[in-house]
Design a protein around this motif. Structure first.
Motif, PDB file in Angstrom:
ATOM      1  N   ILE A   8     -10.210 -10.280   4.879  1.00  0.00           N
ATOM      2  CA  ILE A   8      -9.677  -8.757   5.668  1.00  0.00           C
ATOM      3  C   ILE A   8      -8.334  -8.692   5.269  1.00  0.00           C
ATOM      4  CG2 ILE A   8     -11.374  -9.585   7.395  1.00  0.00           C
ATOM      5  CD1 ILE A   8      -9.209 -10.542   9.137  1.00  0.00           C
ATOM      6  N   ARG A   9      -8.065  -7.502   5.452  1.00  0.00           N
ATOM      7  CA  ARG A   9      -6.546  -6.997   5.325  1.00  0.00           C
ATOM      8  C   ARG A   9      -6.107  -6.127   6.568  1.00  0.00           C
ATOM      9  NH1 ARG A   9      -7.222  -4.195  -0.594  1.00  0.00           N
ATOM     10  NH2 ARG A   9      -7.726  -6.189  -1.865  1.00  0.00           N
ATOM     11  N   LEU A  10      -5.092  -6.629   6.959  1.00  0.00           N
ATOM     12  CA  LEU A  10      -4.229  -5.893   8.280  1.00  0.00           C
ATOM     13  C   LEU A  10      -3.203  -5.603   8.030  1.00  0.00           C
ATOM     14  CD1 LEU A  10      -5.708  -8.729  10.943  1.00  0.00           C
ATOM     15  CD2 LEU A  10      -6.862  -6.205  10.314  1.00  0.00           C
ATOM     16  N   GLY A  11      -2.840  -4.591   8.617  1.00  0.00           N
ATOM     17  CA  GLY A  11      -1.079  -3.933   8.398  1.00  0.00           C
ATOM     18  C   GLY A  11      -0.646  -3.278   9.581  1.00  0.00           C
ATOM     19  N   LEU A  12       0.514  -3.385   9.800  1.00  0.00           N
ATOM     20  CA  LEU A  12       1.397  -2.783  10.919  1.00  0.00           C
ATOM     21  C   LEU A  12       2.780  -2.236  10.261  1.00  0.00           C
ATOM     22  CD1 LEU A  12       2.172  -1.666  13.435  1.00  0.00           C
ATOM     23  CD2 LEU A  12       3.060  -3.906  14.194  1.00  0.00           C
ATOM     24  N   ASP A  13       2.847  -0.747  10.203  1.00  0.00           N
ATOM     25  CA  ASP A  13       3.950  -0.245   9.760  1.00  0.00           C
ATOM     26  C   ASP A  13       4.461   0.600  10.862  1.00  0.00           C
ATOM     27  OD1 ASP A  13       4.223  -0.508   6.460  1.00  0.00           O
ATOM     28  OD2 ASP A  13       2.026   0.134   7.037  1.00  0.00           O
ATOM     29  N   ARG A  14       6.039   0.191  11.470  1.00  0.00           N
ATOM     30  CA  ARG A  14       6.619   0.861  12.612  1.00  0.00           C
ATOM     31  C   ARG A  14       7.497   1.680  11.903  1.00  0.00           C
ATOM     32  NH1 ARG A  14       7.302  -2.222  17.741  1.00  0.00           N
ATOM     33  NH2 ARG A  14       5.276  -1.645  17.806  1.00  0.00           N
ATOM     34  N   ARG A  15       7.370   3.089  11.760  1.00  0.00           N
ATOM     35  CA  ARG A  15       8.338   3.916  11.059  1.00  0.00           C
ATOM     36  C   ARG A  15       9.864   4.001  11.600  1.00  0.00           C
ATOM     37  NH1 ARG A  15       3.870   7.841  11.087  1.00  0.00           N
ATOM     38  NH2 ARG A  15       3.228   8.447   9.098  1.00  0.00           N
ATOM     39  N   TYR A  16       9.860   3.651  12.948  1.00  0.00           N
ATOM     40  CA  TYR A  16      11.274   3.674  13.592  1.00  0.00           C
ATOM     41  C   TYR A  16      11.142   2.517  14.671  1.00  0.00           C
ATOM     42  CZ  TYR A  16       8.646   7.452  15.820  1.00  0.00           C
ATOM     43  OH  TYR A  16       8.070   8.106  16.663  1.00  0.00           O
ATOM     44  N   VAL A  17      12.349   1.552  14.547  1.00  0.00           N
ATOM     45  CA  VAL A  17      12.331   0.517  15.734  1.00  0.00           C
ATOM     46  C   VAL A  17      13.318   0.926  16.655  1.00  0.00           C
ATOM     47  CG1 VAL A  17      12.910  -1.791  15.872  1.00  0.00           C
ATOM     48  CG2 VAL A  17      11.756  -1.143  13.754  1.00  0.00           C
ATOM     49  N   ASN A  18      14.472   1.723  16.464  1.00  0.00           N
ATOM     50  CA  ASN A  18      15.448   1.921  17.342  1.00  0.00           C
ATOM     51  C   ASN A  18      15.932   3.365  16.794  1.00  0.00           C
ATOM     52  OD1 ASN A  18      16.886   1.393  15.089  1.00  0.00           O
ATOM     53  ND2 ASN A  18      17.271  -0.795  15.789  1.00  0.00           N
ATOM     54  N   SER A  19      17.219   3.416  17.566  1.00  0.00           N
ATOM     55  CA  SER A  19      17.659   4.894  17.465  1.00  0.00           C
ATOM     56  C   SER A  19      18.580   4.891  16.454  1.00  0.00           C
ATOM     57  CB  SER A  19      18.826   5.327  18.301  1.00  0.00           C
ATOM     58  OG  SER A  19      19.746   4.278  18.843  1.00  0.00           O
ATOM     59  N   ARG A  20      18.776   3.893  15.500  1.00  0.00           N
ATOM     60  CA  ARG A  20      19.501   3.480  14.256  1.00  0.00           C
ATOM     61  C   ARG A  20      18.799   3.997  12.887  1.00  0.00           C
ATOM     62  NH1 ARG A  20      21.307  -0.047  17.569  1.00  0.00           N
ATOM     63  NH2 ARG A  20      20.166  -1.643  16.723  1.00  0.00           N
ATOM     64  N   GLY A  21      17.177   3.915  13.189  1.00  0.00           N
ATOM     65  CA  GLY A  21      16.443   4.153  12.148  1.00  0.00           C
ATOM     66  C   GLY A  21      15.867   3.169  11.514  1.00  0.00           C
ATOM     67  N   HIS A  22      15.983   2.025  11.871  1.00  0.00           N
ATOM     68  CA  HIS A  22      15.278   0.595  11.351  1.00  0.00           C
ATOM     69  C   HIS A  22      13.777   0.879  11.226  1.00  0.00           C
ATOM     70  CE1 HIS A  22      19.363  -1.736  12.069  1.00  0.00           C
ATOM     71  NE2 HIS A  22      19.513  -0.363  11.876  1.00  0.00           N
ATOM     72  N   LYS A  23      13.352   0.267  10.181  1.00  0.00           N
ATOM     73  CA  LYS A  23      11.832  -0.034  10.107  1.00  0.00           C
ATOM     74  C   LYS A  23      11.238  -1.431   9.839  1.00  0.00           C
ATOM     75  CE  LYS A  23      11.317   4.369   7.635  1.00  0.00           C
ATOM     76  NZ  LYS A  23       9.960   5.025   8.040  1.00  0.00           N
ATOM     77  N   LEU A  24      10.092  -1.653  10.551  1.00  0.00           N
ATOM     78  CA  LEU A  24       9.370  -2.894  10.054  1.00  0.00           C
ATOM     79  C   LEU A  24       8.091  -2.821   9.669  1.00  0.00           C
ATOM     80  CD1 LEU A  24       9.342  -6.064  10.872  1.00  0.00           C
ATOM     81  CD2 LEU A  24       8.744  -5.531  13.178  1.00  0.00           C
ATOM     82  N   SER A  25       7.565  -3.548   8.702  1.00  0.00           N
ATOM     83  CA  SER A  25       6.319  -3.580   8.226  1.00  0.00           C
ATOM     84  C   SER A  25       5.961  -4.925   8.157  1.00  0.00           C
ATOM     85  CB  SER A  25       6.362  -2.670   6.981  1.00  0.00           C
ATOM     86  OG  SER A  25       6.813  -3.378   5.726  1.00  0.00           O
TER      87      SER A  25
END
Length: 594
Positions: free
Chosen positions: A292-309
């Motif tokens: 199986i393949r699972l993924g999470l992309d968070r376009r913006y984490v905070n007001s400084r524009g950080h990202k998490l994937s």
């Protein structure tokens, strides 16, 4: 616009058709004498007869439409520079049919075209001294002696109008615009003039959004307030905002009606995109098994524009986890600071491999075509080759470990950005990386890897695709290097017709990896009638090798293609020519391939 006298036209019609109809049905309208497809399309669009196909028409209505066809055809040809064509319309009666069904034929003799006799083009005001506007005037078409094509003329006029606006001449307007056509002389005289007014400057830029710190987006405005206005500056700002992938809608408006002291304010209206993107799917590989393949992309984490994937590929024999945290970077080049952690565990029939890698990188947009990534890698890898084939008699190897800390530099190129309609497309990447023994690495090495893909689109709804790869490792200690830093060949993105990593130095039946790799592919794709479904034929060749001369392995195959809403889908079946008894290989890919 002058038309042939109705009586004269009707006499022609009577001479070429049967006696008057009580009623008739027009089955088809045929255009003869025109080789240009655009002319044919324009005539067909102009003919009122085409709106009545398949309908029963009374005598007077049919006579009227046949009469109008002459004038409509003439008007449809004028935009192409033909003002005096000879046009005849024929509608012979089909005596063998049970009802009055007609095929109407419109025959055209184009005659002599109207050509440009004189041109008077000028721009008054500041814009008249602008180098680019001078070039536009010089390139204006049609030129003296050319056929007066309306489409070409309007396109040239629009080019200058847009250039004036793009360079900040918002008050520009026509002083005069005339085209005089003398039919008797087959000549056209063009007179066009503009007054540019002043050139406006860049005013303050306002971002209309309430999610991110204003200082974050302000860094994207690279121009100085008060510098000359140029639409290209706004286009670059839009590209930078798109690259951030924060917004679902980006609307950048210059407001010359609100200008103060010749400075145009810029409003940037932004709408946030959905914060989280979840992906899920299933996978299967001959060596890896079901997964199986699972993924999470968070376009913006905070007001400084950080990202998490975070992405997990969990298969029966091969498991991979990749996590990345990205911080926007605007100094020098627009891009990202990225820290990432990748872990993998591979337990196949021939290898027991575990891999952990930490990466820190800085990426940036160098130009419209080039992006670059500079990174530092810290790698720890453990592997052991497993031999289960009793025919070879080879024992299991001992567990090996490797630690490598090294920098790398990658450059990616594409000449076909989003929205490009180029018939040829070139994309590729160049990777350079190396480590020093005793400075975080178990061996000295320097590695170069280059990949490229070129395609040429044809009007026959087909394309020729050429793909190539070359890599070389400078090292005297290949045995100390882990599999992840060696080269392999074979598989759907390498040499089709062979299994993944099948081609190259081997231990029994299994690949060990090599110092060098060289592969190439030629493929021809075709889409009948321009539809979404098509096919392909291809030949791939190459090898992974340790010496100076590769022993090439070649595969051939055919494929099915589908231009799906989510991207191209490719299904290929291929066979290796080096071993006639080898099995066919099946490959399925979704998405754009390098």
């Amino acid at each position: 616009m002058r038309r042939l006298p109705r009586l004269a036209t009707f006499v022609v019609l009577l001479a070429t058709t049967a006696p008057a109809w009580a009623a008739a049905i027009v089955d088809k309208v045929s255009i003869e004498g025109l080789d240009d497809e655009l002319m044919v399309e324009n005539v067909n669009a102009a003919l009122s007869l085409n709106d009545s196909l398949g309908k029963r028409l009374g005598e007077s209505r049919l006579e009227y439409l046949l009469d109008e066809a002459v004038a409509e055809t003439r008007e449809a040809l004028e935009p192409f520079g033909y003002y005096s064509p000879t046009i005849t319309v024929e509608a012979p009666r089909n005596e063998a049919a049970d009802d009055e069904r007609l095929t109407v034929t419109v025959r055209v003799q184009l005659g002599e075209p109207v050509r440009v006799r004189r041109r008077d083009l000028s721009i008054e005001g500041e814009g008249g001294d602008n180098r680019y506007l001078k070039e536009d005037l010089e390139a204006f078409a049609p030129k003296v002696g050319d056929v007066f094509d309306h489409t070409t003329y309007e396109a040239s006029k629009l080019t200058i109008v847009r250039r004036l606006a793009d360079r900040g001449y918002f008050d520009a307007d026509f002083t005069h615009r005339r085209v005089e056509v003398t039919r008797a002389d087959h000549a056209a005289d063009i007179a066009l003039g503009w007054v540019s007014g002043i050139r406006y400057d860049m005013g303050p830029t306002t971002f209309l959004q309430d999610k991110f710190d204003q200082g974050l987006l302000d860094k994207l405005v690279y121009w100085e307030e008060g510098s000359y206005f140029h639409q290209g500056k706004l286009d670059r700002l839009r590209e930078s905002l798109v690259g951030l992938d924060y917004f679902s809608s980006i609307d950048i408006q210059a407001n010359p009606d609100k200008a103060e002291d010749g400075r145009v304010p810029i409003d940037v209206k932004l709408e946030l995109a959905k914060r989280d993107i979840y992906t899920a799917g299933v996978s299967y590989g001959t060596e890896s098994g079901p997964g199986i393949r699972l993924g999470l992309d968070r376009r913006y984490v905070n007001s400084r524009g950080h990202k998490l994937s975070t992405h997990l590929n969990y298969a029966q024999k091969r498991k991979t986890l990749l996590t990345q945290y990205r911080i926007p970077a605007f100094k020098w080049l627009d891009g990202w600071y990225t820290v990432g952690l990748q872990a993998s565990d591979e337990q196949t029939d021939y290898i027991d491999l575990r891999h952990v890698e930490f990466t820190g990188s800085r990426s940036g947009q160098v130009s419209e075509d080039w992006t670059a990534v500079a990174s530092i890698h810290a790698l720890r890898e453990r592997w052991r080759y497993v031999e289960n084939d009793p025919l070879t008699g080879l024992p299991d190897t001992a567990v090996q470990y490797a630690t490598f800390t090294y920098p790398s530099l990658r450059a990616d190129y594409t000449n076909s950005p989003v929205g490009s309609n180029r018939p040829d497309q070139l994309a590729g990447s160049i990777l350079l990386r190396g480590g020093v023994e005793g400075a975080g690495s178990d061996a000295n090495f320097l590695q170069f890897h280059m990949r490229a893909r070129w395609s040429q689109q044809y009007k026959t709804n087909s394309a020729l695709i050429v793909r190539g790869e070359y890599g070389h490792t400078f090292t005297s200690s290949l045995v100390a290097m882990p599999p992840s830093l060696r080269f392999f060949a074979g598989g759907d993105r390498s040499i089709r017709g062979y299994a993944w990593r099948e081609v190259g130095p081997r231990r029994g039946d299994y690949a060990l990896g090599a110092k060098n790799v060289l592969t190439g592919s030629v493929e021809y794709e075709f889409y009948p009638k321009g539809g979404p479904y098509g096919g392909a034929v291809f030949v791939d060749t190459g090898s992974a090798f340790d010496g100076t001369r590769p022993q090439l392995s070649t595969g051939i195959g055919v494929g099915l293609r589908w231009r799906s809403p989510v991207g191209p889908v490719r299904l290929d079946i291929a066979h290796g020519l080096d071993d006639p008894d080898s099995s066919f290989q099946l490959y399925l890919n979704i998405g754009t391939d390098l």
